[in-house]
Design an enzyme around this catalytic site. Sequence first.
Site, PDB file in Angstrom:
ATOM      1  N   ASP A 123       0.835  -1.199   0.000  1.00  0.00           N
ATOM      2  CA  ASP A 123       0.000   0.000   0.000  1.00  0.00           C
ATOM      3  C   ASP A 123       0.867   1.245   0.000  1.00  0.00           C
ATOM      4  OD1 ASP A 123      -2.316   1.834   0.802  1.00  0.00           O
ATOM      5  OD2 ASP A 123      -3.287  -0.113   0.881  1.00  0.00           O
ATOM      6  N   HIS A 169      -3.434   6.255   3.511  1.00  0.00           N
ATOM      7  CA  HIS A 169      -4.301   5.132   3.136  1.00  0.00           C
ATOM      8  C   HIS A 169      -3.766   3.806   3.697  1.00  0.00           C
ATOM      9  CE1 HIS A 169      -5.820   2.026   0.285  1.00  0.00           C
ATOM     10  NE2 HIS A 169      -6.885   2.801   0.165  1.00  0.00           N
ATOM     11  N   SER A 182     -11.196  -0.636  -0.302  1.00  0.00           N
ATOM     12  CA  SER A 182      -9.870  -0.642   0.334  1.00  0.00           C
ATOM     13  C   SER A 182      -9.965  -0.986   1.805  1.00  0.00           C
ATOM     14  CB  SER A 182      -9.213   0.738   0.209  1.00  0.00           C
ATOM     15  OG  SER A 182      -8.594   0.906  -1.021  1.00  0.00           O
TER      16      SER A 182
END
Length: 813
Positions: free
Chosen positions: A222, A286, A617
Amino acid sequence: MQKKKSARHLNKVAELAAALLLSASPLAGTFQSAAFVQAASQETVSPRSASRAALTKYLQQEQRYNAKESYSKFQEAAKEQRQASGQAVSKKNESSVRVIVSLNKSAAFDHTSKPTGSAASVKKIEQASDQVKDGQEKVIKQVEEITGNKVRRQFRYLVNAFSFDMDLDDIDKDKDLPQVKNVTPVKVYHPTDESAEQMAQVQDVWQEQKLKGEGMVISIIDTGIDSSHQDLKLDSGVSTALSKSEVESDKSKLGHGKYSTEKVPYGYNYADKNDQIVDNGSGEMHGQHVAGIAGANGQVKGVAPDAQLLAMKVFSNNAKNSGAYDDDIISAIEDSVKLGANVINMSLGSVSSDVDPSDPQQQAVAKASEAGVINVISAGNSGVAGSTADGNPVNNTGTSELSTVGAPGVTPDALTVASAENSKVTTDTVKDELGGVTFSANSELKGAAQVTTQLESNYSVLTKKLKLVDMGLGGADDYTAEKKAEVKGQLAVVKRGSYTFSEKVANAKAAGAAGIVIYNNNDDGLLSMALDDKTFPTLGMSKADGKFWLKQQKTVRASRLKFRTALIDNSSAGKMSDFTSWGPTPELDFKPEITAPGGKIYSLANDNKYQQMGGTSMASPFVAGSRALILQGIKKQGLNLSGGELVQFAKNSAMNTSHPVYDTEHTKEIISPRRQGSGEINVKDAINNTVEVKAANGNGAAALKEIGRQTTFKVTLTNHGKKAQTYAVDSYGGPYTQATEAKSGEIYDTKIVKGQLTTETPKVTVQPGESVDVSFTLTLPYSFQRQNFVEGYVGFEADDRTTPNLVLPYMGF
């Protein structure tokens, strides 16, 4: 559908080939294809040579078409790569593209034993990889001579390939090298953005079975992880798979990476080729949020709080580079497998991709699965094709082809995850400590108001006694000399509209306000904002709370704010998330395959902060953490499974024990399996389950592809446990098909009138170690129109309450 285009192509080739064969027989004079007639009209030749000429001409046309399509594919990839890296198009780079060159010889994976993550295992892998590297060197030198560029990355363990930047005109030259298997453009991917644990009964697993991910390793591929966060820790005394000494030894052999903490023992920045694994903000933290969902262990509890996490950063800290590249991701997958990861999570993707067995990344995922590593990937956030991914799904295209699930989620060996709404939402709130204002828009908050905040802001300046000043729409003209004097050091309150949020913030800041409240101008609820200046104290508020606060301030001259978080009901609970991408793949295979909470999830941010995000996600790491618990449970039960067989059972068991989500707004029947897969994951049931239900291809979903009026399919139940299990067969009221609401265009599933799903085996018993087949017949009425999906679920209801019920979705077209 792409499937039909392929069939037409094969029919054309078969027709011409038949003409060639039949021309040598006595029947040749009566058989002439359209292509044959056209070729024969050109010149007078024998039937056999005419058929050969027609076939040759057709194949040449196909070759030219495919070459043009291939060149176009590389051009599109080059454009996407430039956009992701923030480059302007110039003569120097307009024809440059990053590609992966795959070689004919096998990778090191095919010549080594299963990875364990130990120093000895990594050493053997690297020795085998070095042999592959030696074989690559000659080809790399040839490609360097052709392109004038140096090799970017070399892959030796899961795939035998390397990446290069090259001119479009050099691609065919590289393809012609004898050792080269194929050349593919590098794709660019983007992030696909405690109540949740209760939804999947995770807390029961922690408390009743004492399974919290101990000894498991989850790789987070990620934007990066801040390993210093107070919630990224392990419980005292738990055993770990990766020790500091092992990681130090492993990283010296890998040639990169660093040890961070016991919780995050390894990390590397593959995008920037350094050890800076913390997302500096360009990726909106994120990866940190994803990591928290999978394995946080503090104020926020992830699904597997005692699992270790690998920080595999594939997004650059350079704000100009907005995407992650194939070659960096493949490197991260390879290292994850070498280090002994049990689960890989990839919350990233692109829109609407094909299954491509020659794609290097899909090959890497397949090899990782074969090694016993479970790959969990988000489905995407594109809703249905042609939609805004906002609100109930609407058919704007007028066709049944609505799929948007993208790569790498289409990879057959991955478990691809859709998103459902969380049952509860953690929200920021403010309350007037002076007691002059009591908000009432949400009774759950007991006098507080729900607000949105910016992570980068310091709100302590708003906790002192402040006056609210109504600044209208917050434009520059609203800040008269008199108003500037009034708002200085106080809290500006403005209404949404006429100006951008960033303009409103800039005007308040320029006038010397201590902060700003922007309230909505419609009844859509809480206002969230994207701002240029994220450090100036800014609050978003609903229309009801904003207007009420201003009204009260006419009699209550000041407020002193107290900031807190609160857990409230989610008004969308029980629904699939609007944004979740639909399947199937262009090949009519099942994707997504399972659903997990992904809407409005509260998790980690950098610097000991927290944030709320929504997207597949967020659903993907929930499943990744769940898979770690399931693997731990399989080991605890002593099921004799390993490698690819272990991965397949863990995948199918999670799917088999899912709970299908029902439509609460239309027919009250099922939501399409093309949207939710097998249903919402239930971790407790998956861990307690020992019986696997699979279709003919070994998967926990039956992709029937193109079907006729009557279709028969078989499912197999295999008992991996030590106790016989008996089930009653259930059709879930199906079969179903897609319907469209006349006025709104909303799509939903409805039962096919006079359609039937039948079996001659209403009850089935599976003995330990045995497999039993159950056949189903799907019958459609003559009135059912072609070019429509037929779908539903077959269920197996256990005869005792302690055994989980099982389900398998099916779909045909």
